[in-house]
Design a protein around this motif. Structure first.
Motif: not given
Length: 420
Positions: A139-153
């Motif tokens: 689940p940390m990978l799932d969260a990581e990817l959401v966080i990375l996209a949010d950081e990009a925006y």
């Protein structure tokens, strides 16, 4: 006027707008690179079967939107409509999963193609940046990817985006939900194509955007009511990790997205300033895709972000990106000797990392200075015969209008000092 035009539903990227797209592409990719994702590039076309197996026979992408062709050798190919299946195919073909370092983290950028009705925010040729973490269920990978996209925006200055989150269950709990959903859908007033879809993949009906279908789905059973305890616990961990990272999200129990390969975590980034085409990115976990395309079991998760849609979202919020000037110094020579001397100076500036351009074509002083101003340069280098005789050029600040002589052999140092 050219005889030819860009095909319907496509667009050309030209300066100065292209600089915005490049900046957006770089900003989306930057967080993924910092998180250990390596770049991958795949062909613009793949076997039709790769997408029919992976994306899903019942999806609109496969049944209606793929550009397909038959080669002279009889191969059935398709212009890639999405990136995940291609990236996973490439990783499997290169045996990256056998290198002993899972997950395999990859990011990519490129053009994708779907035959759709062109409208604002929806094109037949579009640009995406994606990231995939292959081979690990965490689940940390799932969260990581959401966080990375949010950081990009957020790095771009976007603030009006929202994160929609759902779980689609797994092989254990999905069959019971599928059966309940099919029973419900069979009782609705639907056309024959949609009824066939009920039997192939009923989740696709939930993703149908037609109002005549959506208004009948209010009482449809929800996957959240059918999740097994393992999937519930997994989803709760993802939610806790996002909350701890300060990423706000909205639970959307009807979020299924448009591809068959998703399992468990699925998410979408939307922006309400874009009208009907509100999705600007999204993704999720696809634990069974590797087996679907002939590989071993490799639980994976990823996302794709639309560059085009992100640019539209920035415009909707009135965000102007701070882009570096394409040119810092513009050389204006007066006479042939000055042309040679300033061309040498421009070359030295470029080698020193300074963006420099030149008044090509033997322009006169007036036209050359107009070009210098249009270029956006901060400085102009001006030289004529008298300047060269004294071993200097004139360095003019195009913002203040101030001008001073600089030794010809000290141009690079003088420009860098003033730019600091």
């Amino acid at each position: 006027m050219s005889t030819f035009q860009a095909p319907k539903g496509t667009y050309d990227l030209l300066p100065p707008d292209s600089a915005v797209y490049l900046a957006v592409r770089e900003a989306i990719a930057a967080p993924a690179r910092r998180a250990g994702y390596g770049y991958v590039e795949t062909p613009g076309f793949e076997s039709v079967e790769l997408f029919s197996r992976g994306v899903g026979e019942s999806t609109d992408i496969v049944t209606k939107e793929m550009y397909t062709l038959t080669t002279k050798g009889g191969d059935q190919l398709a212009l890639r409509p999405e990136g995940t299946a291609s990236v996973l195919r490439a990783a499997l073909e290169a045996n990256l999963h056998k290198a002993g370092n899972l997950p395999v983290k990859l990011w990519y950028s490129g053009s994708y193609y779907r035959y759709e009705r062109p409208q604002a925010g929806r094109y037949r040729h579009f640009s995406q940046v994606g990231a995939e973490a292959i081979g690990t269920e965490d689940p940390m990978l799932d969260a990581e990817l959401v966080i990375l996209a949010d950081e990009a925006y957020r790095s771009l200055g976007l603030r009006g985006h929202r994160v929609l989150l759902n779980s689609l269950g797994d092989r254990e709990c999905r069959p019971a939900y599928r059966s309940a959903l099919q029973d419900f859908l069979r009782g609705l007033d639907l056309d024959e194509d949609t009824r066939r879809r009920i039997e192939i993949n009923p989740l696709r009906v939930l993703d149908d955007k037609r109002e005549s279908v959506q208004r009948q789905l209010d009482a449809a059973p929800l996957i959240s009511d059918h999740l097994c305890e393992t999937c519930k616990a997994y989803h709760e961990q993802v939610r806790e990790l996002l909350t701890a990272a300060g990423v706000a999200y909205e639970e959307d129990p009807r979020l299924v997205r448009g591809l068959d390969y998703y399992t468990r975590t699925t998410f979408e980034f939307v922006h309400d300033g874009l009208g009907s085409q509100s999705a600007i990115g999204g993704g999720g976990r696809y634990d069974g895709l590797s087996e679907m395309i002939g590989g071993p079991s490799l639980p994976s998760v990823g996302w794709a972000v639309g560059v085009d849609r992100t640019v539209l979202a920035l415009r909707a919020e009135g965000v102007d990106l701070a882009l570096p000037a394409a040119t810092d110094v513009y050389a204006v020579p007066l006479g042939e000797d000055a042309r040679r001397a300033l061309f040498t100076a421009v070359t030295e500036l470029r080698r020193a990392g300074v963006a420099a351009d030149f008044a090509y074509g033997g322009k006169g002083m007036k036209n050359a200075m107009k070009s210098a101003n249009r270029s956006g340069a901060r400085f102009a280098l001006v030289a004529g015969d008298r300047d060269l005789a004294e071993g200097v050029v004139q360095l003019k600040d195009l913002e203040s209008g101030e001008q001073a002589p600089v030794a010809l052999d000290a141009v690079v140092a003088a420009v860098k000092e003033r730019m600091a």
